[in-house]
Design a protein around this motif. Structure first.
Motif, PDB file in Angstrom:
ATOM      1  N   LEU A   1       0.883  -1.165   0.004  1.00  0.00           N
ATOM      2  CA  LEU A   1       0.197  -0.061  -0.025  1.00  0.00           C
ATOM      3  C   LEU A   1       0.861   1.361   0.022  1.00  0.00           C
ATOM      4  CD1 LEU A   1      -2.664  -0.997   2.408  1.00  0.00           C
ATOM      5  CD2 LEU A   1      -2.841  -0.805   0.147  1.00  0.00           C
ATOM      6  N   ALA A   2       1.834   1.283   0.708  1.00  0.00           N
ATOM      7  CA  ALA A   2       2.702   2.461   0.796  1.00  0.00           C
ATOM      8  C   ALA A   2       3.419   2.754  -0.648  1.00  0.00           C
ATOM      9  CB  ALA A   2       3.908   2.215   1.698  1.00  0.00           C
ATOM     10  N   THR A   3       3.926   1.652  -1.412  1.00  0.00           N
ATOM     11  CA  THR A   3       4.445   1.701  -2.685  1.00  0.00           C
ATOM     12  C   THR A   3       3.533   2.101  -3.431  1.00  0.00           C
ATOM     13  OG1 THR A   3       5.914  -0.177  -1.818  1.00  0.00           O
ATOM     14  CG2 THR A   3       5.650   0.380  -4.331  1.00  0.00           C
ATOM     15  N   ILE A   4       2.351   1.720  -3.655  1.00  0.00           N
ATOM     16  CA  ILE A   4       1.188   2.025  -4.391  1.00  0.00           C
ATOM     17  C   ILE A   4       0.919   3.775  -4.371  1.00  0.00           C
ATOM     18  CG2 ILE A   4      -1.073   2.188  -4.912  1.00  0.00           C
ATOM     19  CD1 ILE A   4      -0.928  -0.887  -4.503  1.00  0.00           C
ATOM     20  N   LEU A   5       1.006   4.140  -2.937  1.00  0.00           N
ATOM     21  CA  LEU A   5       0.564   5.616  -2.712  1.00  0.00           C
ATOM     22  C   LEU A   5       1.753   6.495  -3.059  1.00  0.00           C
ATOM     23  CD1 LEU A   5      -0.949   5.409   0.884  1.00  0.00           C
ATOM     24  CD2 LEU A   5      -2.139   6.135  -1.403  1.00  0.00           C
ATOM     25  N   ILE A   6       3.054   6.036  -2.801  1.00  0.00           N
ATOM     26  CA  ILE A   6       4.130   6.744  -3.308  1.00  0.00           C
ATOM     27  C   ILE A   6       4.252   6.788  -4.632  1.00  0.00           C
ATOM     28  CG2 ILE A   6       6.725   6.806  -3.489  1.00  0.00           C
ATOM     29  CD1 ILE A   6       6.393   5.627  -0.508  1.00  0.00           C
ATOM     30  N   ALA A   7       3.845   5.721  -5.496  1.00  0.00           N
ATOM     31  CA  ALA A   7       3.973   5.835  -6.751  1.00  0.00           C
ATOM     32  C   ALA A   7       2.749   6.786  -7.406  1.00  0.00           C
ATOM     33  CB  ALA A   7       3.767   4.457  -7.381  1.00  0.00           C
ATOM     34  N   ARG A   8       1.662   7.023  -6.735  1.00  0.00           N
ATOM     35  CA  ARG A   8       0.752   7.806  -7.252  1.00  0.00           C
ATOM     36  C   ARG A   8       1.006   9.241  -7.235  1.00  0.00           C
ATOM     37  NH1 ARG A   8      -5.157   6.128  -5.747  1.00  0.00           N
ATOM     38  NH2 ARG A   8      -5.722   7.562  -7.348  1.00  0.00           N
ATOM     39  N   THR A   9       1.855   9.637  -6.113  1.00  0.00           N
ATOM     40  CA  THR A   9       2.329  10.966  -5.851  1.00  0.00           C
ATOM     41  C   THR A   9       3.108  11.487  -6.912  1.00  0.00           C
ATOM     42  OG1 THR A   9       2.134  10.514  -3.532  1.00  0.00           O
ATOM     43  CG2 THR A   9       3.213  12.587  -4.129  1.00  0.00           C
ATOM     44  N   PRO A  10       2.869  12.760  -7.631  1.00  0.00           N
ATOM     45  CA  PRO A  10       3.428  13.222  -8.842  1.00  0.00           C
ATOM     46  C   PRO A  10       4.916  13.811  -8.252  1.00  0.00           C
ATOM     47  CG  PRO A  10       1.707  14.716  -8.230  1.00  0.00           C
ATOM     48  CD  PRO A  10       1.625  13.329  -7.406  1.00  0.00           C
ATOM     49  N   MET A  11       5.938  13.627  -8.698  1.00  0.00           N
ATOM     50  CA  MET A  11       7.190  14.297  -8.096  1.00  0.00           C
ATOM     51  C   MET A  11       7.311  15.714  -8.727  1.00  0.00           C
ATOM     52  SD  MET A  11       9.797  11.158  -9.452  1.00  0.00           S
ATOM     53  CE  MET A  11      11.144  12.043  -8.738  1.00  0.00           C
TER      54      MET A  11
END
Length: 69
Positions: free
Chosen positions: A57-67
């Motif tokens: 879940l943390a990886t998915i949330l981090i991946a969805r956050t734009p850089m």
């Protein structure tokens, strides 16, 4: 070629999640060893499963956050 890229991302995510679960299990075992308490295999399995799901879940949330640029 795009399918290979998507699959490599999946394997990388699973690897990160497994590593996080292993670290959580090791920490729980060390804490129980320091407290001189026994830890059952069922409790270790629950800790590992929770850590695995949490890392996914943390990886998915981090991946969805734009850089930021």
């Amino acid at each position: 070629m795009k399918i290979l890229y998507e699959l490599s991302w999946l394997w990388e995510t699973l690897g990160i999640a497994l590593l996080a679960a292993a670290i959580c299990i090791a920490c729980a075992a060390l804490i129980c060893k320091a407290a001189k308490k026994k830890l059952s295999k069922k409790v270790l399995a629950v800790i590992g499963a929770a850590a695995f799901v949490g890392a996914i879940l943390a990886t998915i949330l981090i991946a969805r956050t734009p850089m930021p640029l």
